[in-house]
Design an enzyme around this catalytic site. Structure first.
Site, PDB file in Angstrom:
ATOM      1  N   GLU A 161      -4.110   2.065  -7.332  1.00  0.00           N
ATOM      2  CA  GLU A 161      -4.479   3.107  -6.378  1.00  0.00           C
ATOM      3  C   GLU A 161      -3.649   4.363  -6.637  1.00  0.00           C
ATOM      4  O   GLU A 161      -2.545   4.502  -6.080  1.00  0.00           O
ATOM      5  CB  GLU A 161      -4.217   2.624  -4.943  1.00  0.00           C
ATOM      6  CG  GLU A 161      -5.122   1.503  -4.493  1.00  0.00           C
ATOM      7  CD  GLU A 161      -5.422   1.617  -3.010  1.00  0.00           C
ATOM      8  OE1 GLU A 161      -6.599   1.672  -2.659  1.00  0.00           O
ATOM      9  OE2 GLU A 161      -4.477   1.688  -2.208  1.00  0.00           O
ATOM     10  N   HIS A 183       0.853  -1.195   0.000  1.00  0.00           N
ATOM     11  CA  HIS A 183       0.000   0.000   0.000  1.00  0.00           C
ATOM     12  C   HIS A 183       0.893   1.251   0.000  1.00  0.00           C
ATOM     13  O   HIS A 183       1.951   1.254   0.624  1.00  0.00           O
ATOM     14  CB  HIS A 183      -0.922  -0.016   1.231  1.00  0.00           C
ATOM     15  CG  HIS A 183      -1.987   1.027   1.147  1.00  0.00           C
ATOM     16  ND1 HIS A 183      -1.753   2.348   1.456  1.00  0.00           N
ATOM     17  CD2 HIS A 183      -3.281   0.952   0.742  1.00  0.00           C
ATOM     18  CE1 HIS A 183      -2.866   3.037   1.257  1.00  0.00           C
ATOM     19  NE2 HIS A 183      -3.807   2.209   0.821  1.00  0.00           N
TER      20      HIS A 183
HETATM   21  P1  PGA Z   1      -9.791   5.828   0.393  1.00  0.00           P
HETATM   22  O1  PGA Z   1      -8.574   4.803   0.656  1.00  0.00           O
HETATM   23  O2  PGA Z   1     -10.945   5.037  -0.127  1.00  0.00           O
HETATM   24  O3  PGA Z   1     -10.053   6.437   1.730  1.00  0.00           O
HETATM   25  O4  PGA Z   1      -9.300   6.815  -0.615  1.00  0.00           O
HETATM   26  C1  PGA Z   1      -8.271   3.789  -0.245  1.00  0.00           C
HETATM   27  C2  PGA Z   1      -6.981   3.112   0.144  1.00  0.00           C
HETATM   28  O5  PGA Z   1      -6.050   3.770   0.616  1.00  0.00           O
HETATM   29  O6  PGA Z   1      -6.844   1.878   0.012  1.00  0.00           O
END
Ligand code: PGA
Length: 246
Positions: free
Chosen positions: A163, A92
């Site tokens: 992401e 992440h």
């Molecule tokens: P968010 O986070 O939906 O709050 O943007 C997603 C993530 O970091 O996996």
């Protein structure tokens, strides 16, 4: 295949009582969803929540170390497996920001696959990289290094989470067009690295400010196989509303 919705609770909530309440509310609300649902709570809540886990909700973790033994503070995949974790988020951007490298991420992905755990391998560019037109370059290098040495046999088990860092926690999700472009690019890159049918099994999901209003379009318009909600997964109503889109 069912859309995969992975809740990333991050370092929330602050008490087990709240975690239990949220988990139970989501489990009740998820009874009619057509999605595959995974909740990734903080490590210490996992044993307590595993005792109350019921279909269709599965448990996952937000990270795992690639070895066991003299590694102070780390949590191994075997420890997590005992409590029924099926998925583990790896790489992440919030872990990368704390110093996690592609090399470590690669070891963790391999360890998951060797232990029959599905890694949710996160990749994504930051705002400046996007502005400078470097998105593809960044995604390609994260994929190349993260997947080094992973066999064509194992690759099909993988989940890749696109992401974009600039969309995480901002309330401004990526446009579906951009998400679709990234999706196509990730698929193309996988075909450059691997031959064989297994790469078609790789699931590519989207994370970054997902909510009940935009959830469906990432699946229908951007062709994603699922979502990785953070903030929205901490609100049972919002998260269940996402699940009930499917
Ligand atoms: P968010 O986070 O939906 O709050 O943007 C997603 C993530 O970091 O996996």
């Amino acid at each position: 295949m069912k859309p995969l919705i992975v809740a990333n609770w991050k370092c929330n909530p602050s008490t087990f009582a709240e975690a239990e309440k949220l988990f139970l509310a989501v489990s009740r609300g998820a009874s009619k969803t057509g999605a595959e649902v995974v909740i990734c709570p903080p490590f210490v809540f996992i044993p307590g929540l595993s005792a109350i886990t019921k279909n269709p909700v599965k448990l996952g973790a937000q990270d795992a170390f690639f070895q066991e033994g003299a590694f102070t503070s780390q949590i191994s995949i075997n420890i997590l497996k005992q409590f029924g974790c099926k998925y583990i988020i790896i790489g992440h951007s919030e872990k990368r920001a704390l110093g996690e490298t592609n090399k470590i991420i690669n070891k963790k992905i391999k360890a998951c696959l060797e232990n029959n755990i599905i890694p949710v391998f996160c990749i994504g560019e930051n705002r400046q990289e996007r502005r400078l037109g470097k998105t593809s370059k960044i995604l390609k290098s994260q994929l190349k290094e993260g997947l080094k040495g992973i066999s064509p046999f194992n690759i099909g088990k993988l989940v890749i989470a696109y992401e974009p860092i600039w969309a995480i926690g901002t309330g401004n999700a990526c446009d579906t067009d951009k998400a679709k472009e990234a999706n196509i690019f990730i698929k193309k890159t996988l075909t450059d690295f691997y031959s064989g049918k297994n790469i078609q099994k790789v699931r590519i999901i989207y994370g970054g400010s997902t909510n009940p209003d935009n959830a469906l379009s990432f699946i229908k318009d951007a062709g994603m196989d699922g979502l990785l909600p953070g903030g929205a997964s901490l609100d049972a109503k919002k998260f269940v509303a996402i699940l009930n889109k499917f």
